[in-house]
Scaffold this motif. Structure first.
Motif, short mmCIF file in Angstrom:
data_model
loop_
_atom_site.label_atom_id
_atom_site.label_comp_id
_atom_site.label_asym_id
_atom_site.label_seq_id
_atom_site.Cartn_x
_atom_site.Cartn_y
_atom_site.Cartn_z
N UNK A 100 0.79 -1.11 0.05
CA UNK A 100 -0.15 0.01 0.00
C UNK A 100 0.63 1.16 0.12
N UNK A 101 2.21 1.09 0.01
CA UNK A 101 3.02 2.26 -0.21
C UNK A 101 2.93 2.92 -1.64
N UNK A 102 2.86 4.14 -1.59
CA UNK A 102 3.21 4.80 -2.96
C UNK A 102 4.38 4.82 -3.37
N UNK A 145 5.33 3.29 -7.31
CA UNK A 145 5.79 4.07 -7.95
C UNK A 145 7.02 4.65 -7.54
N UNK A 146 7.71 5.34 -8.42
CA UNK A 146 8.94 5.99 -8.04
C UNK A 146 8.81 7.33 -7.37
N UNK A 147 9.89 7.41 -6.54
CA UNK A 147 9.89 8.74 -5.95
C UNK A 147 10.13 10.01 -6.80
N UNK A 148 9.65 11.09 -6.68
CA UNK A 148 9.56 12.32 -7.54
C UNK A 148 11.25 12.30 -8.17
N UNK A 149 12.06 12.25 -7.42
CA UNK A 149 13.36 12.58 -8.00
C UNK A 149 14.02 11.23 -8.84
N UNK A 150 13.16 10.28 -8.89
CA UNK A 150 13.55 9.04 -9.64
C UNK A 150 13.02 9.06 -11.00
N UNK A 151 12.01 9.96 -11.48
CA UNK A 151 11.23 9.88 -12.53
C UNK A 151 11.95 10.65 -13.78
#
Length: 431
Positions: A100-102, A145-151
């Protein structure tokens, strides 16, 4: 062993496993109440919990947890707000199950080992005389999904999906129906009834752990397109069983979660709920979760034991169309608040969130106009009370001392941290 001697005013904060002088009154408390004080700096009571002002830290994902365990980063990040006068600091979206983690770096509370790092944070917040909350949720089809700085162009991975080699679980993502959030997100599996039952139990167990960690309140995350939102929406929920179709069926899981959490937390502990008041999909002409359905849900919540409804919006469709303005969410909070009071449901409080960036706007949102008359803010005349609590996120990242700055700008004398007392601004100095 004799008791340690301390100078007057240096008594240690009670219950803290480290020394810090007790902050009495808590930082951010209005000191001079002999005259009018803006509602923003008056106490707010939720069951046995009393906040000395109307500021709360809105949950903010930091993508910095270690297998769901919070770290020293979170202690510094969250402690900074409590130290500077925020009455209620709410820990970021915390998943009740591993899937359930983003992102793989999100906070979790699905196992007992995650209690201690949270308690450390709670202990610090309490040492400052402030209150601590935690937001419990499940990301649903927006998980793994990937953290914002890994997109994007910086990422070696495809789209937004966190693959197994990056700690993700793209083949074990749940949703009410097998409909992805967008082509760039994982393709979810439709949850079985057994998985739904297990999820409710997971919320219940996480709530029990939150109580053990010492939290003062819990917020259930039913917003931003995560799992509970997905069940509410006829856009993402195409089920034909008892969890899909009618309003009663689409709200069933949320209501079951509320009952499960309320049933295991103390009667004295307030329960909060965050919802997306609209999907911003009305333009399609197709059924979607909207403000009337939010109001319909809100009228059910007091009897379920919810004490504050945190009104946000959006996040459940990549095709949403939002006309952004400073009050685009705050005004909806005001609509919900008015509807509840018209029905005699004034006991449940309302929280407002989104683009609250100035002292004047924060003041206007919660100002009790019955006591002090109408207020004029940013050119708007006859501003009505919109909410009872303001929740801020990015503004606190920009200005962790926003509570103290707001007090200075509004001419309210408030308490400062004892250790920082020499740094207070002179009275009437413009910032």
């Amino acid at each position: 062993m004799s008791a340690k001697k301390v100078a007057p005013g240096s008594a240690p904060a009670p219950g803290a496993p480290f020394y810090t002088p007790v902050q009495e009154p808590p930082v951010g408390t209005a000191l001079d109440t002999s005259g009018p004080v803006p509602t923003l700096f008056t106490p707010l009571k939720l069951r046995s919990l009393t906040l000395q002002n109307r500021f709360a830290v809105s949950p903010m994902c930091m993508y910095s947890a270690d297998d769901g365990h919070l770290t020293d980063f979170h202690l510094i990040h969250l402690g900074a707000f409590a130290l500077r006068g925020v009455a209620l600091t709410i820990v970021e979206a915390t998943s009740v199950t591993p899937n359930g983690r983003i992102s793989p770096e999100d906070s979790g509370l699905w196992t007992d080992s995650q209690i201690a790092p949270l308690k450390r944070i709670v202990d610090f917040i309490h040492s400052q005389g402030q209150k601590a909350g935690i937001q419990l949720g499940h990301a649903g089809r927006k998980a793994s999904t990937l953290s914002p700085w890994n997109r994007g162009s910086r990422s070696p991975y495809k789209d937004e999906i966190a693959p197994v080699e990056a700690g993700g679980w793209p083949d074990n993502v749940w949703a009410p129906s097998a409909i992805p959030f967008s082509p760039k997100y994982p393709h979810p599996k439709e949850m079985t009834v057994e998985q739904i039952d297990g999820l409710v139990e997971s919320f219940q167990q996480a709530a029990e752990r939150a109580v053990k960690a010492g939290f003062d309140t819990i917020e259930i995350h039913g917003a931003h397109g995560y799992l509970l939102t997905e069940f509410l929406s006829p856009q993402s929920n195409k089920r034909t069983d008892r969890y899909g179709g009618s309003f009663e069926n689409r709200t069933r899981l949320l209501i079951d979660v509320i009952k499960a959490v309320r049933g295991v937390i103390p009667e004295s502990m307030p329960l909060l709920l965050r919802v997306s008041s609209t999907e911003w999909m009305e333009y399609t002409g197709e059924p979607s979760w909207d403000v009337p359905e939010t109001i319909r849900l809100a009228k059910l919540l007091p009897d379920l034991g919810v004490d504050l409804l945190d009104v946000s919006s959006g996040g459940n469709s990549s095709a949403q169309k939002i006309t952004v303005s400073p009050y685009y969410q705050v005004d909806i909070a005001g609509q919900v608040r008015d509807a509840l009071r018209a029905e005699g449901e004034g006991g449940m409080l309302i929280g407002a969130v989104g683009m609250i960036t100035s002292a004047e706007m924060a003041r206007a949102i919660v100002q009790d106009n019955e006591e002090e008359g109408m207020v004029e803010v940013e050119g708007e005349h006859g501003q009505k009370t919109k909410a009872d609590l303001v929740l801020l996120a990015r503004q606190f990242l920009r200005e962790p001392e926003f509570v103290l700055r707001t007090a200075q700008k509004l001419g309210v004398s408030v308490s400062w941290p004892k250790q920082y007392g020499r740094a207070g601004w002179p009275k009437d100095e413009e910032l």
